[in-house]
Scaffold this motif. Structure first.
Motif, PDB file in Angstrom:
ATOM      1  N   UNK A 253     107.838 101.989 127.777  1.00  0.00           N
ATOM      2  CA  UNK A 253     107.852 103.421 128.118  1.00  0.00           C
ATOM      3  C   UNK A 253     107.364 104.243 126.919  1.00  0.00           C
ATOM      4  N   UNK A 254     107.850 103.891 125.723  1.00  0.00           N
ATOM      5  CA  UNK A 254     107.422 104.622 124.508  1.00  0.00           C
ATOM      6  C   UNK A 254     105.912 104.479 124.302  1.00  0.00           C
ATOM      7  N   UNK A 255     105.362 103.318 124.662  1.00  0.00           N
ATOM      8  CA  UNK A 255     103.913 103.088 124.522  1.00  0.00           C
ATOM      9  C   UNK A 255     103.139 104.068 125.404  1.00  0.00           C
ATOM     10  N   UNK A 256     103.560 104.209 126.662  1.00  0.00           N
ATOM     11  CA  UNK A 256     102.863 105.116 127.580  1.00  0.00           C
ATOM     12  C   UNK A 256     102.994 106.568 127.091  1.00  0.00           C
ATOM     13  N   UNK A 257     104.195 106.921 126.607  1.00  0.00           N
ATOM     14  CA  UNK A 257     104.402 108.290 126.118  1.00  0.00           C
ATOM     15  C   UNK A 257     103.488 108.570 124.923  1.00  0.00           C
ATOM     16  N   UNK A 258     103.407 107.605 124.011  1.00  0.00           N
ATOM     17  CA  UNK A 258     102.572 107.800 122.814  1.00  0.00           C
ATOM     18  C   UNK A 258     101.094 107.825 123.179  1.00  0.00           C
ATOM     19  N   UNK A 259     100.716 107.094 124.229  1.00  0.00           N
ATOM     20  CA  UNK A 259      99.311 107.124 124.666  1.00  0.00           C
ATOM     21  C   UNK A 259      98.941 108.537 125.107  1.00  0.00           C
ATOM     22  N   UNK A 384      94.610  93.076 116.662  1.00  0.00           N
ATOM     23  CA  UNK A 384      96.071  93.165 116.608  1.00  0.00           C
ATOM     24  C   UNK A 384      96.616  92.108 115.658  1.00  0.00           C
ATOM     25  N   UNK A 385      97.630  92.477 114.875  1.00  0.00           N
ATOM     26  CA  UNK A 385      98.266  91.493 113.994  1.00  0.00           C
ATOM     27  C   UNK A 385      99.632  91.088 114.534  1.00  0.00           C
ATOM     28  N   UNK A 386     100.165  91.871 115.454  1.00  0.00           N
ATOM     29  CA  UNK A 386     101.438  91.547 116.098  1.00  0.00           C
ATOM     30  C   UNK A 386     101.516  92.344 117.400  1.00  0.00           C
ATOM     31  N   UNK A 387     102.569  92.108 118.166  1.00  0.00           N
ATOM     32  CA  UNK A 387     102.689  92.701 119.506  1.00  0.00           C
ATOM     33  C   UNK A 387     102.577  94.233 119.504  1.00  0.00           C
ATOM     34  N   UNK A 388     103.505  94.908 118.831  1.00  0.00           N
ATOM     35  CA  UNK A 388     103.496  96.382 118.894  1.00  0.00           C
ATOM     36  C   UNK A 388     102.334  96.963 118.090  1.00  0.00           C
ATOM     37  N   UNK A 389     101.898  96.234 117.054  1.00  0.00           N
ATOM     38  CA  UNK A 389     100.726  96.676 116.297  1.00  0.00           C
ATOM     39  C   UNK A 389      99.496  96.722 117.201  1.00  0.00           C
ATOM     40  N   UNK A 390      99.365  95.721 118.078  1.00  0.00           N
ATOM     41  CA  UNK A 390      98.228  95.681 119.009  1.00  0.00           C
ATOM     42  C   UNK A 390      98.291  96.832 119.995  1.00  0.00           C
ATOM     43  N   UNK A 391      99.503  97.119 120.480  1.00  0.00           N
ATOM     44  CA  UNK A 391      99.650  98.248 121.411  1.00  0.00           C
ATOM     45  C   UNK A 391      99.341  99.561 120.694  1.00  0.00           C
ATOM     46  N   UNK A 392      99.736  99.637 119.411  1.00  0.00           N
ATOM     47  CA  UNK A 392      99.497 100.865 118.643  1.00  0.00           C
ATOM     48  C   UNK A 392      97.992 101.115 118.479  1.00  0.00           C
ATOM     49  N   UNK A 393      97.229 100.063 118.197  1.00  0.00           N
ATOM     50  CA  UNK A 393      95.766 100.225 118.048  1.00  0.00           C
ATOM     51  C   UNK A 393      95.157 100.696 119.371  1.00  0.00           C
TER      52      UNK A 393
END
Ligand code: UD1
Length: 436
Positions: A253-259, A384-393
């Protein structure tokens, strides 16, 4: 608004997604609606808990992710009957045999360590290889081991393997020096097989711990206090099969909000109302987003520029979640304000900032703190270097001008069910492609 009900993704263990990348054309506002799938970090301990039951347990809203496939692989390898029908997973441990977690699954997913507590409770024995370090830092399991020892298990380490032996576990008071999520879950699982009362002092209070308590209760376990500073388990009773619905994934959910924060526009999230996301919503509002919630629904809107958040520090729940830190930083990097983010949980959690800098971000990392000066980002080719890092990029790419390619989707697929489908439903120009 088209609803982004996630497609059934093909779960891929062993890397046939290694050559995949996200092709993103960023820099235009989002508008859409998306469903938030079940939480990986809740489903994993719940799957481990199914080993405690006499009979077939049922988990609804269980996401289809590579980490979940690895967990199902461990259960199958132990002889459990495992079935999936859509988002519902059924596990029957009646024909279970053995208590060794295969090395390759232990190596693939650190959360495999959660099966040790259930095996110890159920069989009085558990064997696994040592989990190594990981992309986020050292990540020891000393607190898990100390909890098992305190309940009466003997521990042996030889040739890179760890074995636990505790045929007669007994309940007692355990004090965790830090509120580790995994150690709390493992202690709860092992305590279900310990005679008498176990009290866990200073446990993690994360919502996923409350979900584990809910599932254990559905199996007849006497557990109380999850979400508070003390959890009590009356152990030693036989547990029957349980049925439970996994909570919505608050980090997804935080990923979609940040997008939406990164690209602007507005988005609606279904299947959650963000009650666990207080600090994330507060940070996004501080940066100039509007948010709102209704039963089973959460929305975000950004019309003006995205500002900074000043100083922010990650911490155990209910503080700002470390898993959402890269996602927020990715949005803020393309904004217009100044932010200072301090990471207190993991020591190597800023590796993704290199990818953001390749997109033009002005981020300086000093020790445990990242200083972000928001400025317009441009598309780039990053990994991506890790799970959330990949989502952040990926989040940053949606806000950046021009095309980007995000590689390393084997990391992303560990925790997101069709991230590209979901972000496209939110209005993003993103697709998965396979390349050389
Ligand atoms: C879980 C989550 C992860 C999240 C993290 C913190 C799962 C599958 N993963 O990981 O996504 O980022 O919580 O919210 O639920 N520590 C020790 N010794 C131990 C255990 C932990 O020193 O035995 C330290 C860790 O190195 C870390 C801190 O405690 O610095 C917190 O880790 P922990 O809460 O245990 O995280 P995980 O359960 O591994």
């Amino acid at each position: 608004f088209g609803i982004g009900w996630p497609e059934q993704t093909k779960t891929r263990i062993g890397g046939d997604n290694m050559m995949d990348y996200f092709a993103v054309e960023g820099g235009r506002p989002l508008e859409g609606r998306v469903f938030v799938h079940g939480a990986k970090n809740s489903a994993l301990p719940l799957l481990a808990a199914t080993l405690l039951a006499d009979g077939e347990s049922v988990l609804h809203n269980c996401p289809d992710l590579t980490d979940i496939s690895a967990a199902l692989g461990i259960l199958s390898g132990l002889g459990c009957r495992v079935r999936r029908e859509g988002a519902t997973v059924m596990v029957d441990p009646t024909c279970r045999r053995g208590h060794t977690i295969p090395d390759e699954l232990m190596g693939q997913m650190r959360a495999s360590v959660l099966f040790l507590g259930s095996l110890l409770a159920r069989d009085g024995e558990a064997v696994a290889c040592w989990p190594g370090g990981c992309a986020l830092g050292a990540r020891p399991i000393d607190l898990h081991i100390r909890a098992f020892q305190a309940l009466g298990a003997q521990v042996r380490s030889w040739n890179g393997r760890l074995s636990f032996y505790g045929p007669r576990l007994h309940g007692r008071r355990l004090a965790l020096p830090i509120p580790s999520v995994g150690a709390t879950e493992n202690a709860m699982l092992a305590a279900c097989g310990a005679q008498g009362i176990t009290v866990i002092d200073n446990p993690a209070r994360e919502p996923e711990i409350v979900d584990l308590q809910g599932f254990l209760r559905s199996m007849g376990a006497q557990v109380s206090g999850a979400g508070t500073g003390e959890i009590t388990i009356q152990g030693g009773c036989r547990l029957h099969a349980g049925e439970y619905t996994v909570m919505a994934d608050r980090i997804v959910a935080a990923t979609y909000l940040c997008a939406v924060a990164a690209a602007g526009g507005e988005g609606e999230l279904l299947g959650t109302q963000g009650e666990d996301l207080g600090p994330v919503l507060a940070a996004l509002e501080a940066a100039g987003c509007e948010t709102g919630r209704a039963p089973n629904r959460l929305w975000i809107r950004r019309r003006g520029p995205l500002g900074g958040v000043g100083s922010l520090c990650t911490g155990p729940y209910p503080a700002f979640p470390t898993d959402a830190q890269p996602l927020l930083a990715a949005a803020l990097a393309g904004g217009t304000g100044k932010s200072r983010i301090t990471e207190t949980i993991f020591d190597r959690r800023f590796r993704y900032t290199e990818g953001l800098c390749a997109m033009g971000a002005a981020i300086q990392v000093e020790g445990d703190t990242a200083y972000i000066l928001g400025r317009p980002l441009h598309g780039a080719q990053v990994a991506a270097t890790d799970l959330r890092g990949g989502a952040a990029l990926t989040v940053a790419a949606l806000g950046a001008q021009g095309p980007s390619r995000i590689w390393g989707l084997d990391h992303v697929d560990r925790g997101y069910e069709g991230l590209e489908t979901a972000l496209a439903a939110l209005g993003g120009n993103i697709r998965r492609e396979t390349g050389p």
